[in-house]
Design a protein around this motif. Structure first.
Motif, PDB file in Angstrom:
ATOM      1  N   PHE A 197      36.051  23.773  42.621  1.00 38.00           N
ATOM      2  CA  PHE A 197      37.966  24.160  42.553  1.00 38.00           C
ATOM      3  C   PHE A 197      37.685  24.125  44.459  1.00 38.00           C
ATOM      4  CE2 PHE A 197      41.178  26.344  44.897  1.00 38.00           C
ATOM      5  CZ  PHE A 197      41.836  26.018  44.382  1.00 38.00           C
TER       6      PHE A 197
ATOM      7  N   THR B 202      37.124  30.030  43.460  1.00 33.97           N
ATOM      8  CA  THR B 202      37.306  30.972  44.096  1.00 33.97           C
ATOM      9  C   THR B 202      37.736  32.264  44.082  1.00 33.97           C
ATOM     10  OG1 THR B 202      39.923  30.919  44.961  1.00 33.97           O
ATOM     11  CG2 THR B 202      38.592  28.843  45.603  1.00 33.97           C
ATOM     12  N   GLY B 203      36.722  32.951  44.706  1.00 29.31           N
ATOM     13  CA  GLY B 203      37.138  34.700  44.769  1.00 29.31           C
ATOM     14  C   GLY B 203      36.307  35.303  43.374  1.00 29.31           C
ATOM     15  N   LEU B 204      37.422  36.310  42.426  1.00 32.15           N
ATOM     16  CA  LEU B 204      37.844  36.460  41.577  1.00 32.15           C
ATOM     17  C   LEU B 204      37.463  35.714  40.222  1.00 32.15           C
ATOM     18  CD1 LEU B 204      39.064  39.986  42.199  1.00 32.15           C
ATOM     19  CD2 LEU B 204      36.959  39.853  41.604  1.00 32.15           C
TER      20      LEU B 204
ATOM     21  N   CYS C 248      31.632  32.234  45.020  1.00 37.70           N
ATOM     22  CA  CYS C 248      30.938  33.264  45.747  1.00 37.70           C
ATOM     23  C   CYS C 248      29.149  33.243  45.371  1.00 37.70           C
ATOM     24  CB  CYS C 248      31.536  34.504  45.440  1.00 37.70           C
ATOM     25  SG  CYS C 248      33.614  34.714  45.750  1.00 37.70           S
TER      26      CYS C 248
ATOM     27  N   ASN D 292      27.532  35.617  44.266  1.00 38.55           N
ATOM     28  CA  ASN D 292      27.613  37.040  43.907  1.00 38.55           C
ATOM     29  C   ASN D 292      28.556  37.489  43.255  1.00 38.55           C
ATOM     30  OD1 ASN D 292      24.461  37.518  45.359  1.00 38.55           O
ATOM     31  ND2 ASN D 292      25.344  36.110  47.101  1.00 38.55           N
TER      32      ASN D 292
ATOM     33  N   VAL E 132      43.225  40.885  37.760  1.00 37.54           N
ATOM     34  CA  VAL E 132      43.593  41.833  38.462  1.00 37.54           C
ATOM     35  C   VAL E 132      44.879  40.514  39.737  1.00 37.54           C
ATOM     36  CG1 VAL E 132      43.131  42.381  40.984  1.00 37.54           C
ATOM     37  CG2 VAL E 132      41.347  42.418  39.131  1.00 37.54           C
ATOM     38  N   TYR E 133      45.005  39.504  39.408  1.00 37.12           N
ATOM     39  CA  TYR E 133      45.682  39.031  40.165  1.00 37.12           C
ATOM     40  C   TYR E 133      46.294  38.019  39.299  1.00 37.12           C
ATOM     41  CZ  TYR E 133      43.728  39.794  44.432  1.00 37.12           C
ATOM     42  OH  TYR E 133      43.502  40.872  45.972  1.00 37.12           O
TER      43      TYR E 133
ATOM     44  N   ARG F 251      45.305  36.513  35.363  1.00 34.09           N
ATOM     45  CA  ARG F 251      46.316  36.051  34.021  1.00 34.09           C
ATOM     46  C   ARG F 251      46.757  35.296  33.239  1.00 34.09           C
ATOM     47  NH1 ARG F 251      46.862  42.362  34.772  1.00 34.09           N
ATOM     48  NH2 ARG F 251      49.075  42.469  33.419  1.00 34.09           N
TER      49      ARG F 251
ATOM     50  N   THR G 211      45.756  39.738  50.073  1.00 32.97           N
ATOM     51  CA  THR G 211      44.992  41.318  49.220  1.00 32.97           C
ATOM     52  C   THR G 211      46.276  41.963  50.615  1.00 32.97           C
ATOM     53  OG1 THR G 211      43.232  40.569  47.429  1.00 32.97           O
ATOM     54  CG2 THR G 211      43.547  42.620  48.276  1.00 32.97           C
TER      55      THR G 211
ATOM     56  N   SER H 149      49.077  43.088  50.259  1.00 33.91           N
ATOM     57  CA  SER H 149      49.314  42.547  48.887  1.00 33.91           C
ATOM     58  C   SER H 149      49.442  44.187  48.156  1.00 33.91           C
ATOM     59  CB  SER H 149      48.955  42.030  47.802  1.00 33.91           C
ATOM     60  OG  SER H 149      47.598  42.362  47.682  1.00 33.91           O
TER      61      SER H 149
ATOM     62  N   ALA I  97      48.814  43.241  37.999  1.00 38.53           N
ATOM     63  CA  ALA I  97      48.083  42.951  38.064  1.00 38.53           C
ATOM     64  C   ALA I  97      48.938  43.269  40.121  1.00 38.53           C
ATOM     65  CB  ALA I  97      48.596  41.626  38.014  1.00 38.53           C
ATOM     66  N   VAL I  98      47.923  42.300  40.718  1.00 40.02           N
ATOM     67  CA  VAL I  98      48.084  42.593  42.080  1.00 40.02           C
ATOM     68  C   VAL I  98      49.077  41.591  42.368  1.00 40.02           C
ATOM     69  CG1 VAL I  98      47.019  42.724  44.459  1.00 40.02           C
ATOM     70  CG2 VAL I  98      45.716  44.146  42.798  1.00 40.02           C
ATOM     71  N   THR I  99      50.155  41.900  43.240  1.00 42.02           N
ATOM     72  CA  THR I  99      50.660  40.523  43.625  1.00 42.02           C
ATOM     73  C   THR I  99      50.937  40.190  45.458  1.00 42.02           C
ATOM     74  OG1 THR I  99      53.136  41.945  43.841  1.00 42.02           O
ATOM     75  CG2 THR I  99      51.877  39.805  41.682  1.00 42.02           C
TER      76      THR I  99
ATOM     77  N   GLU J 261      44.690  30.932  46.809  1.00 41.73           N
ATOM     78  CA  GLU J 261      44.005  29.840  46.030  1.00 41.73           C
ATOM     79  C   GLU J 261      45.437  28.573  46.292  1.00 41.73           C
ATOM     80  OE1 GLU J 261      43.940  32.685  44.583  1.00 41.73           O
ATOM     81  OE2 GLU J 261      45.422  33.126  43.016  1.00 41.73           O
ATOM     82  N   ASN J 262      46.946  28.532  46.449  1.00 40.70           N
ATOM     83  CA  ASN J 262      47.498  27.817  46.060  1.00 40.70           C
ATOM     84  C   ASN J 262      47.903  27.249  47.712  1.00 40.70           C
ATOM     85  OD1 ASN J 262      48.125  28.481  43.415  1.00 40.70           O
ATOM     86  ND2 ASN J 262      49.402  30.211  43.818  1.00 40.70           N
TER      87      ASN J 262
ATOM     88  N   ASP K  67      40.201  34.861  49.068  1.00 36.65           N
ATOM     89  CA  ASP K  67      39.788  33.561  48.366  1.00 36.65           C
ATOM     90  C   ASP K  67      39.411  32.123  49.246  1.00 36.65           C
ATOM     91  OD1 ASP K  67      39.403  35.024  46.505  1.00 36.65           O
ATOM     92  OD2 ASP K  67      40.357  33.553  45.184  1.00 36.65           O
ATOM     93  N   THR K  68      39.927  31.849  49.994  1.00 34.83           N
ATOM     94  CA  THR K  68      39.996  30.706  50.291  1.00 34.83           C
ATOM     95  C   THR K  68      40.411  30.598  52.600  1.00 34.83           C
ATOM     96  OG1 THR K  68      42.804  29.799  50.298  1.00 34.83           O
ATOM     97  CG2 THR K  68      41.428  29.630  47.981  1.00 34.83           C
TER      98      THR K  68
ATOM     99  N   GLN L   5      39.181  43.145  51.388  1.00 39.63           N
ATOM    100  CA  GLN L   5      38.838  42.733  49.443  1.00 39.63           C
ATOM    101  C   GLN L   5      39.691  44.166  48.492  1.00 39.63           C
ATOM    102  OE1 GLN L   5      37.567  39.502  48.835  1.00 39.63           O
ATOM    103  NE2 GLN L   5      35.309  40.280  48.689  1.00 39.63           N
TER     104      GLN L   5
ATOM    105  N   THR M 136      32.559  38.022  44.972  1.00 33.13           N
ATOM    106  CA  THR M 136      33.766  37.770  44.554  1.00 33.13           C
ATOM    107  C   THR M 136      34.736  39.376  44.979  1.00 33.13           C
ATOM    108  OG1 THR M 136      32.999  39.634  42.416  1.00 33.13           O
ATOM    109  CG2 THR M 136      32.692  36.881  42.963  1.00 33.13           C
ATOM    110  N   SER M 137      34.030  40.550  45.173  1.00 29.91           N
ATOM    111  CA  SER M 137      34.604  41.867  45.553  1.00 29.91           C
ATOM    112  C   SER M 137      34.280  42.724  46.666  1.00 29.91           C
ATOM    113  CB  SER M 137      35.134  43.496  43.882  1.00 29.91           C
ATOM    114  OG  SER M 137      32.860  43.061  43.364  1.00 29.91           O
TER     115      SER M 137
END
Lengths: 424, 424
Positions: free
Chosen positions: A303, A328-330, A357, A359, A366-367, A371, B94, B97, B105-107, B139-140, B171-172, B196, B250-251
């Motif tokens: 992606f 991407t990311g998580l 990523c 790693n 989480v986001y 979900r 984030t 956020s 979830a995290v928004t 990501e959007n 992420d992007t 992060q 990722t984190s």
């Protein structure tokens, strides 16, 4: 004294005599092609060289004619001691390649026998049997190549091999390592080795890598592993689990790294000792099992921002059976992709989410995006590498036609590709 | 003393008073929502907390009512000193956020103003102006989002900003950083920053990252850079060139790494000093130039062993204008793909070759496969990251419709994405 290409020479090193024709060689080095057809390379300051024929014309040296110290060719593949039996299966790649002096490019031509001829120290470690499986650059391998290779490995284990070495191009070595990890439950070590620099370059890593691989092949590490330089020096090789390894540099000798895991261990090149860091499956712990099924119609889709979700339609409509998303990311993709994930899973195509990523671990809880991806049926790849997830998917879909069973298997750690996580 | 969610409290820290309602907080920490709507988080052992209302019921504390020390809200965004002017453009992510306590979830909801409210130290560094560009998870984002953001940045620079901070989802972030690098020649620093870990987690990296970003925004580094944690400790941030950075975990808080280059420099979080490692473009060295053209119909295709070359047909036949291949090793794909590369370049679609190794440089002159790829018209991406090569391709095709001109531009280093190599 200078030697020209085509000169016939006798080289003495540590009491062994090698005879052959001089091939194009790097400065300070001499490479000869022996009667056997094997090549051998030497540092010129460490050997005694006698000119036998001046590019086709006899000189005072004359032919050895079988007298005096025996030539290397006679010793190859045999040693007096009772040693473990190791089969070397060659598939091609730089460890077995040389420069094609016609085109200037490196081509893949050598066989396991050539490797044994070029690296005489190997004969002290094991009794070797060479077998040519293929002679292709590794970017041309596919799931059928993996199956052919796996079949040959299983035959050699059944025939009594105490360990297997697979020589392989480094480009797709990690994919093959993963494929063998899923296809074969092995009672003996299966070691994949290659070289980032071809044998006629003085910086070649092929001798050290091959010796380290031989030491792992006779060890008690009964796993599929990749054994390559651990640093840019010639100090140790790392032993990477076949489902946790990735080529992380285009050209460095220490390109291979264990990701989301420590290496199984290292081979100290000076002491020839193996030191392990994590749990591994021991020699004889498992009986040999071979499950070669592989579904080639699987795709890895990376992606990128703004990339159209129609690419998923393409795969769904072209009869593909499963997808790995490199998000991407998580583990995210654009929300526009989510209905297509649903379309794929409705069509009984498993969709695994991994991360570009490389790693770290996927967590789609989480986001909101993640979900919603889970609700659409996506499977979290946990800390599996995207490339390894693809091979796993191909293998799982080669084992079962049942969607639910496939999803269940994909969520499980089948061969070390998922590391347990503290949070779950 | 324990405080419950909904309690109204007064918090005193270093002479400043904050009032607000207690939000769900981690143990040892208290997060409040202030009258302004801003949130602030505190370590409970470092502040004095007075209960004002017991979940809606008055207590002895009473409302502050404007008396006593002034509340944090009144101080926000202004400082007495003459400070550089920095515009904070928020896009979501984030760093801005919080957890949606409805879904868990995290928004992405906060604006630049919220960041300034939550991180009072920022006001010592510059006079800030906040501007909301978007509020989406990264990501959007797509090429249109990049253009909108770039346009707003250019407006702020034209209006006199001495530096720009863009808050962005991680992420992007690298894609946006590359897009801004190609679109804007900037006389002032453009700093992209994110987080992060969300602000209501005690391990959040948002405050330190934002402070480091502010320091870079007022520095003389007139480049597009990504400023994020350099290690997992709170010791320094790294300043990554926008075309050489990649999210590599990722984190982890130190997920961002410069690839195939050193970072431009670091920001020492204790001394607030910037140390640079490589050459960079200095403040005022270039006049402002804005070239926003972007061609969205470009794709990044990752090669895997055995993958069908029909994927290239899909893109060629769907009206795509250019392709980035993420090959293996030095830049290889299966020989079966080579006729499709020829088909694409015959159709005037540039094809750039990059490597999934991530680290290292493409060289398609070593092996036969690579040489054949070059003959088919493929462009070596040198040491450009695959993701950055995609953004470059989109931008180049947004600048010119001429194939030869596009190929020429793609071979050049346009904004630091290609590092010069010793061999060429």
């Amino acid at each position: 004294m200078e030697f020209k290409q085509g000169d016939r020479v006798r080289i003495e090193k540590n009491g062994t005599v090698y005879e052959g024709k001089v091939m194009p060689s790097m400065e300070g080095y001499i490479t000869i092609k022996m009667n056997s057809g094997y090549n051998a390379g030497f540092s010129m300051d460490k050997v005694k060289i006698t000119l036998l024929e001046n590019n086709g014309k006899n000189t005072n040296g004359g032919r050895n004619g079988g007298k005096g110290p025996k030539t290397a060719g006679e010793e190859i593949q045999k040693s007096g001691k009772k040693l473990p039996k190791v089969a070397i299966l060659s598939t091609g790649g730089t460890i077995a390649s040389k420069i094609d002096y016609r085109t200037g490019a490196v081509t893949s031509q050598f066989t396991a026998d050539d490797i044994l001829a070029a690296i005489p120290e190997l004969r002290e470690i094991a009794d070797f049997k060479g077998r040519v499986i293929s002679s292709i650059l590794s970017e041309n391998m596919d799931s059928e190549s993996w199956q052919n290779l796996a079949r040959a490995i299983v035959e050699e284990i059944e025939a009594g091999a105490d360990g297997i070495i697979v020589t392989h191009g480094t480009d797709t070595m990690m994919y093959t390592a993963a494929a063998l990890s899923f296809m074969i439950e092995t009672p003996v070590p299966i070691v994949i080795v290659g070289s980032q620099r071809s044998a006629d370059r003085p910086s070649s890593d092929n001798a050290m890598n091959a010796i380290c691989a031989a030491l792992v092949a006779i060890s008690d590490i009964a796993e599929v592993s990749v054994v390559m330089h651990g640093t840019t020096s010639d100090d140790f090789c790392e032993i990477h689990r076949g489902t946790k390894v990735r080529k992380m540099h285009t050209s460095r000798r220490d390109a291979f790294k264990s990701i989301n895991s420590r290496p199984i261990g290292i081979v100290d090149y000076n002491t020839r000792e193996i030191k392990t860091f994590i749990d591994y499956i021991k020699r004889g712990e498992r009986p040999l099992k071979f499950k070669p099924g592989m579904e080639p119609k699987c795709a890895l889709v990376k992606f990128t921002p703004g990339s159209g979700p129609e690419i998923l339609d393409h795969y769904i409509d072209s009869g593909y059976r499963g997808l790995v998303l490199e998000g991407t990311g998580l583990g995210h993709v654009s929300t526009k992709w989510i209905p297509k994930i649903r379309k794929a899973t409705d069509a009984k195509m498993p969709v695994i989410v991994t991360s570009q990523c490389i790693n770290g671990r996927i967590c789609d809880r989480v986001y909101d995006t993640g979900r919603d991806m889970l609700k659409a049926g996506a499977i979290e790849g946990e800390d599996t590498l995207p490339e390894i997830a693809l091979v796993k998917l191909m293998w799982v879909l080669g084992q079962t036609d049942e969607f639910d069973e496939a999803v269940k298997m994909l969520r499980e750690d089948l061969s070390g590709e998922i590391t347990k996580c503290c949070f779950k």
